[in-house]
Design an enzyme around this catalytic site. Structure first.
Site, PDB file in Angstrom:
ATOM      1  N   LYS A 181       0.843  -0.877  -0.112  1.00  0.00           N
ATOM      2  CA  LYS A 181      -0.300   0.412   0.069  1.00  0.00           C
ATOM      3  C   LYS A 181       0.638   0.878  -0.183  1.00  0.00           C
ATOM      4  O   LYS A 181       2.052   1.113   0.428  1.00  0.00           O
ATOM      5  CB  LYS A 181      -0.927   0.277   1.307  1.00  0.00           C
ATOM      6  CG  LYS A 181      -2.242  -1.025   1.595  1.00  0.00           C
ATOM      7  CD  LYS A 181      -2.419  -1.649  -0.036  1.00  0.00           C
ATOM      8  CE  LYS A 181      -4.084  -2.268   0.141  1.00  0.00           C
ATOM      9  NZ  LYS A 181      -4.067  -4.576   0.564  1.00  0.00           N
TER      10      LYS A 181
HETATM   11  C1  LIG Z   1      -4.909  -4.390   0.704  1.00  0.00           C
HETATM   12  C2  LIG Z   1      -6.830  -4.816   0.973  1.00  0.00           C
HETATM   13  C3  LIG Z   1      -7.076  -4.855   1.791  1.00  0.00           C
HETATM   14  C4  LIG Z   1      -6.529  -6.405   3.087  1.00  0.00           C
HETATM   15  O1  LIG Z   1      -5.352  -5.496   3.535  1.00  0.00           O
HETATM   16  P1  LIG Z   1      -4.500  -5.865   4.739  1.00  0.00           P
HETATM   17  O2  LIG Z   1      -4.461  -4.951   5.487  1.00  0.00           O
HETATM   18  O3  LIG Z   1      -3.134  -6.905   4.287  1.00  0.00           O
HETATM   19  O4  LIG Z   1      -4.804  -6.423   5.531  1.00  0.00           O
HETATM   20  C5  LIG Z   1      -8.543  -5.068   2.338  1.00  0.00           C
HETATM   21  N1  LIG Z   1      -9.252  -4.418   1.011  1.00  0.00           N
HETATM   22  C6  LIG Z   1      -8.592  -4.780   0.354  1.00  0.00           C
HETATM   23  C7  LIG Z   1      -9.214  -3.861  -1.291  1.00  0.00           C
HETATM   24  C8  LIG Z   1      -6.671  -4.350  -0.298  1.00  0.00           C
HETATM   25  O5  LIG Z   1      -6.455  -3.482  -1.323  1.00  0.00           O
END
Ligand SMILES: *Cc1c(COP(=O)(O)O)cnc(C)c1O
Length: 376
Positions: A181
């Site tokens: 992210k």
């Molecule tokens: C990355 C992501 C998640 C999960 O995030 P984590 O921090 O890895 O649990 C959930 N929803 C979306 C749309 C994502 O892109």
């Protein structure tokens, strides 16, 4: 080789992690966690932001706080990461998948109402690529049918809808700070709480069902088990890594935006010639350049392009097998209405390398290779 993702690193992470260790407070809610929470509150206006161990866990917290239980229905897109659905399926709920809009890949707000039943409890808009869903329409429907709204803003940190930060419009908003992210702590996330009245329950749930947060603020003289709970606090060492990035969040976003704009400018002629599609950003949305994707004609062309780019040393990836076609999605959920775009558009989408520090020459190289693939 131009990789698809490089975990964000800005330089001060080691210093801050060392500080966390020297402060002799490496467990949860130390000084770096507090700084991160405060930063998120200041930058979003949420009543409360709580750093969590992941976005997955933040969404699970939202499901628990909303008392989602067996047989409840939760409306969401099928084109999303598994965690959007899992958080509710773990509580016995049925994910009801609604088709997406082909322009933004977001939940089609016009199809939600037809999916509402007596059992519907919540709507979970996913802000794909950091571009907001049509939130005014979604919030109006939520009000009309008394539904909760949990925003999956995993990709939407520092994105806006009509000037409002994503994650703060619904009852709860969930951020991700996973290594893929815009801002990261390895594994981590946050729960944003819109209404002050929901803050205490969230703090209790996150602290193993105890009122330890109140105890640390001196509001009670001992802490005890007051409700159901679990452990959703990240270690302060992880928060220290994130803090280094939040401090320069503006620079990180500007760097990604510049990359996004370069891709867009370079590939625009191909869209004009009708050979591929570029992402659409509705006027009321300000995005955070979380992702740059293109859409090929179909699955076969995408497969060929991935192979062509790989040969040229470029890693391009796709994601999200629509949840309603996955084994657990078939078992636990159902699709409401027609799958006009979810499957078709998911098979066309291809994500190009995008990360903090990606060089302009690299983007130009990727764009040139795509042009070469199409013989342009
Ligand atoms: C990355 C992501 C998640 C999960 O995030 P984590 O921090 O890895 O649990 C959930 N929803 C979306 C749309 C994502 O892109």
């Amino acid at each position: 080789m131009i990789g698809f993702n490089v975990a964000p690193f800005v330089g001060k992470e080691f210093t801050y992690i060392k500080e966390a260790i020297q402060a002799e407070h490496i467990c949860g809610d130390g000084m770096f966690t507090k700084r991160c929470n405060q930063w998120m509150e200041e930058h979003t206006g949420a009543a409360k932001a709580l750093l969590t161990t992941s976005c997955t866990h933040a969404t699970e917290m939202a499901a628990l706080l909303l008392d989602i239980s067996t047989g409840d229905e939760v409306i969401m897109p099928s084109y999303t990461f598994v965690s959007t659905a899992n958080a509710f399926v773990l509580r016995g709920a049925v994910p009801v998948f609604v088709d997406i809009r082909p322009d933004t890949m977001n939940l089609d707000e016009k199809l939600i109402e037809a999916a509402v039943t007596e059992r519907t409890k919540a709507i979970v808009p996913v802000h794909y690529a950091g571009v907001s869903c049509e939130m005014d329409t979604i919030m109006e429907l939520a009000e009309k049918y008394h539904l909760a709204v949990v925003e999956d803003a995993a990709q939407g940190v520092l994105s806006f809808y009509k000037g409002r930060p994503l994650g703060t419009i619904g009852d709860y908003g969930c951020f991700s700070f996973h290594e893929t992210k815009n801002f990261s702590m390895g594994e981590g996330g946050a729960l944003l709480i819109r209404d002050p009245g929901n803050v205490e329950n969230a703090e209790i749930l996150r602290e193993k069902g105890t009122n330890r947060s109140r105890f640390f603020r001196g509001q009670v003289d001992k802490y005890t088990w007051v409700n159901q709970g679990s452990s959703y606090l990240p270690s302060d060492m992880n928060a220290a890594y994130l803090w280094a990035q939040l401090e320069v969040a503006r620079e990180i976003t500007a760097d990604r935006m510049a990359s996004w704009e370069t891709y867009y400018r370079e590939l625009m002629p191909l869209e004009e010639q009708g050979v591929l599609s570029l992402p659409a950003v509705p006027e009321e949305c300000r995005h955070n350049a979380h992702m740059f994707y293109i859409k090929t004609a179909d699955l076969r062309e995408r497969t060929a392009l991935i192979a062509f780019l790989k040969e040229a040393g470029v890693q391009a990836v796709f994601h999200y097998v629509p949840l309603h076609t996955s084994p657990e999605g078939e078992r636990a959920g159902r699709f409401a209405g027609e799958d006009r775009y979810t499957t078709r558009e998911s098979e066309r989408l291809l994500r190009l390398p995008m990360y903090y520090g990606l060089k302009k020459e690299e983007i130009l190289y990727v764009a040139d290779k795509i042009k070469e693939f199409y013989g342009k």
